[in-house]
Every structure is written in structure tokens, then in C-alpha cells.
Enzyme design. Sequence first.
Site, PDB file in Angstrom:
ATOM      1  N   ASP A  48       0.813  -1.084   0.053  1.00  0.00           N
ATOM      2  CA  ASP A  48       0.125  -0.170   0.091  1.00  0.00           C
ATOM      3  C   ASP A  48       0.897   1.227   0.116  1.00  0.00           C
ATOM      4  O   ASP A  48       1.830   1.441   0.659  1.00  0.00           O
ATOM      5  CB  ASP A  48      -0.725  -0.083   1.305  1.00  0.00           C
ATOM      6  CG  ASP A  48      -1.986   1.123   1.428  1.00  0.00           C
ATOM      7  OD1 ASP A  48      -3.050   0.679   0.787  1.00  0.00           O
ATOM      8  OD2 ASP A  48      -1.700   2.082   1.792  1.00  0.00           O
ATOM      9  N   ASN A 103      -3.444  12.888  -2.882  1.00  0.00           N
ATOM     10  CA  ASN A 103      -4.488  13.403  -3.515  1.00  0.00           C
ATOM     11  C   ASN A 103      -4.944  14.695  -2.939  1.00  0.00           C
ATOM     12  O   ASN A 103      -5.383  15.414  -3.903  1.00  0.00           O
ATOM     13  CB  ASN A 103      -5.598  12.358  -3.511  1.00  0.00           C
ATOM     14  CG  ASN A 103      -5.410  11.452  -4.338  1.00  0.00           C
ATOM     15  OD1 ASN A 103      -4.833  11.504  -5.503  1.00  0.00           O
ATOM     16  ND2 ASN A 103      -6.032  10.179  -4.349  1.00  0.00           N
ATOM     17  N   HIS A 120      -6.174  14.746  -7.771  1.00  0.00           N
ATOM     18  CA  HIS A 120      -6.321  13.467  -8.152  1.00  0.00           C
ATOM     19  C   HIS A 120      -5.525  13.182  -9.459  1.00  0.00           C
ATOM     20  O   HIS A 120      -5.085  12.047  -9.674  1.00  0.00           O
ATOM     21  CB  HIS A 120      -7.689  13.274  -8.264  1.00  0.00           C
ATOM     22  CG  HIS A 120      -8.500  13.098  -7.012  1.00  0.00           C
ATOM     23  ND1 HIS A 120      -8.444  11.917  -6.296  1.00  0.00           N
ATOM     24  CD2 HIS A 120      -9.167  14.088  -6.419  1.00  0.00           C
ATOM     25  CE1 HIS A 120      -9.075  12.342  -5.112  1.00  0.00           C
ATOM     26  NE2 HIS A 120      -9.407  13.384  -5.193  1.00  0.00           N
ATOM     27  N   ASP A 144      -3.061  10.025  -9.566  1.00  0.00           N
ATOM     28  CA  ASP A 144      -3.205   9.026 -10.473  1.00  0.00           C
ATOM     29  C   ASP A 144      -1.758   8.823 -11.212  1.00  0.00           C
ATOM     30  O   ASP A 144      -1.570   7.440 -11.414  1.00  0.00           O
ATOM     31  CB  ASP A 144      -4.383   9.443 -11.560  1.00  0.00           C
ATOM     32  CG  ASP A 144      -5.741   9.173 -11.094  1.00  0.00           C
ATOM     33  OD1 ASP A 144      -5.977   8.582 -10.042  1.00  0.00           O
ATOM     34  OD2 ASP A 144      -6.619   9.793 -11.946  1.00  0.00           O
ATOM     35  N   GLU A 166      -4.926   2.448  -3.503  1.00  0.00           N
ATOM     36  CA  GLU A 166      -3.626   2.654  -3.561  1.00  0.00           C
ATOM     37  C   GLU A 166      -2.885   1.240  -3.148  1.00  0.00           C
ATOM     38  O   GLU A 166      -1.522   1.180  -2.850  1.00  0.00           O
ATOM     39  CB  GLU A 166      -3.070   3.648  -3.066  1.00  0.00           C
ATOM     40  CG  GLU A 166      -2.911   3.701  -1.394  1.00  0.00           C
ATOM     41  CD  GLU A 166      -4.593   3.979  -0.916  1.00  0.00           C
ATOM     42  OE1 GLU A 166      -4.771   4.109   0.534  1.00  0.00           O
ATOM     43  OE2 GLU A 166      -5.774   4.288  -1.473  1.00  0.00           O
TER      44      GLU A 166
END
Length: 186
Positions: free
Chosen positions: A8, A16, A21, A25, A51
Amino acid sequence: VFSIILLDVDFFKTINDEYGHDVGDEVIKQFASLLMSKVRENDMVGRWGGEEFLILCSQTSKNGAFQLADQLRHQVQNYNFPVNQQITASFGLSEYRHGETIGDTIKRADDALYDAKKNGRNQINTRQIFFCLVSRYQFKDADSAHYETSTGRSLAEITNHRQFTSDIVISRPTRPTTIRCTVKTD
């Protein structure tokens, strides 16, 4: 024999929130590319959600999976992502046990990942089970306290040994103790 690694991106929500975002991404895409470039051809990498990623390490014991996770942890930590902060990852891993379901194997890796995040992030947790066979002491969960052998190696470093005898320092907030143990790793 196969092992599962769940990992993770640490503090991804912060990325974010701070960078948006679109940047988040891009971090996920680069993170996935980094993972895929470092695993063997016969291993499988997949996005597990958000994630979080899952790596299926075929023909790999937990020792081999630990080595891969450690390499990946260092690669992620040193990679230049498109943000002005260091990105790290937490890892949980487990080795398939004969007779269990794949769900059980994944659950143990997920529990180990949760512990890695709870214990400070940017680390690998294997949720190792061992038994300490000394008089009335029987410790079943290596994650409930910090254990260190008299040789200075952690239990994670000696998992390739099925059994060893050593002084184990059990560091708990209330009562640090040293006892002589025979330890069997699963």
C-alpha cells in the site's frame, strides 16, 4: 509453494489532497510500473484497490517474498515520483499453507499489511507465528511485542531456520524480559 505480497502506498490520501487526483493517478501509474519492472516474469502484479497492490509470487517461499518486498520497499523509497515529498510503501506478506484457501493466505497478508501500517509504515510485516517453549511461556504472535535474539538478529532475519535456540529479549512497555527459548518458525 507460492507467496502473496500486499502493499500500500503510505499516506496516499495526503498526495491526492495536496497535489490533486490527476497527480495521484500519475503516482499510482508510476508505482505500478515500478512494481512490474522489478518482479520476475512468472510473478503477477495487480491493483487490489485504491492505492493497494497484490503480487502473486509463484514458486516463492516467504523468505523469497520477503527479499522481493525489501527490494521493492527500497526502490519505492528512492524513486523520484512527481511530487515534492518522499513516497514510501508498507508491505504484508504470507506464504500459502497446504490445505488453506487462497482467501486465507490473502487474509494473513492483509493482516500483516495492517500491522505494518499500524507500526509506523514503510516496513514489511510477515505475521510470523512461533512458539517459545520455556516453562509456562508460550508466545504465539510475534507481532504483539518486539523480539530480538541474543545474536542481534531479528526473527524476520532468521526465518530460513526451522528451529533455533537463543536468548530472546521480549520488549514490552510494562516488563522487558530475557528468556531462553527454542523457536520454531512456521
